[in-house]
Design a protein around this motif. Structure first.
Motif, PDB file in Angstrom:
ATOM      1  N   ASP A 128      66.071  10.654  36.814  1.00 32.95           N
ATOM      2  CA  ASP A 128      67.052  10.811  35.731  1.00 32.95           C
ATOM      3  C   ASP A 128      66.398  11.366  34.466  1.00 32.95           C
ATOM      4  OD1 ASP A 128      65.768   8.674  34.422  1.00 32.95           O
ATOM      5  OD2 ASP A 128      67.332   7.227  34.909  1.00 32.95           O
ATOM      6  N   GLY A 129      67.223  11.623  33.466  1.00 30.81           N
ATOM      7  CA  GLY A 129      66.743  12.194  32.214  1.00 30.81           C
ATOM      8  C   GLY A 129      65.797  11.278  31.457  1.00 30.81           C
ATOM      9  N   PHE A 130      66.036   9.961  31.526  1.00 27.45           N
ATOM     10  CA  PHE A 130      65.150   9.018  30.833  1.00 27.45           C
ATOM     11  C   PHE A 130      63.710   9.170  31.329  1.00 27.45           C
ATOM     12  CE2 PHE A 130      69.221   6.678  30.436  1.00 27.45           C
ATOM     13  CZ  PHE A 130      69.222   6.427  29.074  1.00 27.45           C
ATOM     14  N   GLU A 131      63.547   9.150  32.645  1.00 21.49           N
ATOM     15  CA  GLU A 131      62.210   9.241  33.236  1.00 21.49           C
ATOM     16  C   GLU A 131      61.569  10.598  32.949  1.00 21.49           C
ATOM     17  OE1 GLU A 131      58.757   8.168  35.283  1.00 21.49           O
ATOM     18  OE2 GLU A 131      60.382   6.944  34.477  1.00 21.49           O
ATOM     19  N   MET A 132      62.351  11.664  33.088  1.00 20.99           N
ATOM     20  CA  MET A 132      61.826  13.002  32.829  1.00 20.99           C
ATOM     21  C   MET A 132      61.309  13.105  31.391  1.00 20.99           C
ATOM     22  SD  MET A 132      63.821  16.688  32.863  1.00 20.99           S
ATOM     23  CE  MET A 132      64.952  16.162  31.574  1.00 20.99           C
ATOM     24  N   ILE A 133      62.098  12.640  30.427  1.00 21.30           N
ATOM     25  CA  ILE A 133      61.718  12.737  29.012  1.00 21.30           C
ATOM     26  C   ILE A 133      60.498  11.871  28.721  1.00 21.30           C
ATOM     27  CG2 ILE A 133      62.475  12.177  26.658  1.00 21.30           C
ATOM     28  CD1 ILE A 133      65.337  13.093  27.637  1.00 21.30           C
ATOM     29  N   ARG A 134      60.452  10.667  29.292  1.00 19.36           N
ATOM     30  CA  ARG A 134      59.272   9.806  29.079  1.00 19.36           C
ATOM     31  C   ARG A 134      58.002  10.510  29.569  1.00 19.36           C
ATOM     32  NH1 ARG A 134      62.719   5.291  29.598  1.00 19.36           N
ATOM     33  NH2 ARG A 134      62.747   5.358  31.854  1.00 19.36           N
ATOM     34  N   ARG A 135      58.081  11.116  30.737  1.00 22.85           N
ATOM     35  CA  ARG A 135      56.899  11.807  31.287  1.00 22.85           C
ATOM     36  C   ARG A 135      56.505  13.006  30.426  1.00 22.85           C
ATOM     37  NH1 ARG A 135      56.733  11.670  37.807  1.00 22.85           N
ATOM     38  NH2 ARG A 135      57.434   9.528  38.089  1.00 22.85           N
ATOM     39  N   LEU A 136      57.484  13.756  29.963  1.00 26.73           N
ATOM     40  CA  LEU A 136      57.185  14.929  29.134  1.00 26.73           C
ATOM     41  C   LEU A 136      56.549  14.522  27.808  1.00 26.73           C
ATOM     42  CD1 LEU A 136      60.407  17.037  29.784  1.00 26.73           C
ATOM     43  CD2 LEU A 136      58.091  17.533  30.612  1.00 26.73           C
ATOM     44  N   ARG A 137      57.038  13.445  27.202  1.00 28.86           N
ATOM     45  CA  ARG A 137      56.518  13.027  25.900  1.00 28.86           C
ATOM     46  C   ARG A 137      55.151  12.370  26.012  1.00 28.86           C
ATOM     47  NH1 ARG A 137      58.347  16.632  23.216  1.00 28.86           N
ATOM     48  NH2 ARG A 137      60.103  16.368  21.821  1.00 28.86           N
ATOM     49  N   GLN A 138      54.684  12.096  27.214  1.00 31.17           N
ATOM     50  CA  GLN A 138      53.328  11.575  27.395  1.00 31.17           C
ATOM     51  C   GLN A 138      52.292  12.691  27.313  1.00 31.17           C
ATOM     52  OE1 GLN A 138      53.535   9.593  31.197  1.00 31.17           O
ATOM     53  NE2 GLN A 138      54.517   7.767  30.346  1.00 31.17           N
TER      54      GLN A 138
END
Length: 194
Positions: A128-138
């Protein structure tokens, strides 16, 4: 040392054409040099900001976009992808538009070519978008990428799931007027720094 040699986080954000949160992330990740005043305010050397702009200009010259903003949209609904495409193309702005249907494909697309702006739904199959965004912001090297979330999920529920503070959140239906304003702001910032 003169005031001209150092910028506040707000001045750095304006010069880079990014949000305050993005500048703070860039400082914390080491992408921008900074020090804190006795009062706790960050000061960023103008040379550090100029180095980021120089790297960005060099990347723009290599990517073949000819100065166009690269916009990646992660949306699983085919009708909404069609609506995004037809509406955004009608703006006649210098944009390169790419579409993916889930968070996993979003990560791959960002890895292939970092967009200037990522517009993401939160509820998608698979990742989902939550997981994708968390990974990108890392990833500190992606700190300059703006992220916009457009979701039907209520804001307090989004906040409970913990999106990064520098993500812009809009509700559905898609607020194209606000999205266009955001894109125009990024284009104006790019023209100022070009």
């Amino acid at each position: 040392m003169t005031d001209q040699e150092y910028l506040s986080t707000r001045q750095a954000a304006q010069r880079l054409g990014v949000s305050l949160g993005t500048v703070q992330n860039m400082v914390e990740s080491g992408a921008l040099e900074a020090w804190k005043t006795a009062g706790g305010h960050r000061r960023i050397p103008a040379t550090s900001v100029e180095a980021v702009l120089t790297r960005r200009r060099a990347a723009l010259g290599k990517d073949g976009n000819g100065g166009a903003l690269d916009v990646l949209i992660a949306e699983d609904e085919p009708m909404l992808r069609t609506l995004y495409q037809s509406t955004i193309e009608s703006w006649n702005l210098p944009l390169r538009l790419r579409m993916v249907a889930n968070g996993f494909d979003g990560l791959i697309a960002v890895g292939q070519s970092t967009p200037d702006i990522l517009i993401a739904d939160l509820m998608m199959p698979g990742m989902d978008g939550f997981e994708m965004i968390r990974r990108l912001r890392q990833k500190p090297e992606l700190a300059q990428m703006d992220i916009i979330v457009i979701s039907a999920i209520e804001r307090h529920l989004i906040a409970e799931k913990g999106l990064p503070a520098d993500v812009t959140v809009f509700g559905k239906p898609i607020p194209f007027h606000e999205v266009k304003g955001f894109v125009l702001g990024r284009l104006a910032a790019r023209q100022r720094t070009a």
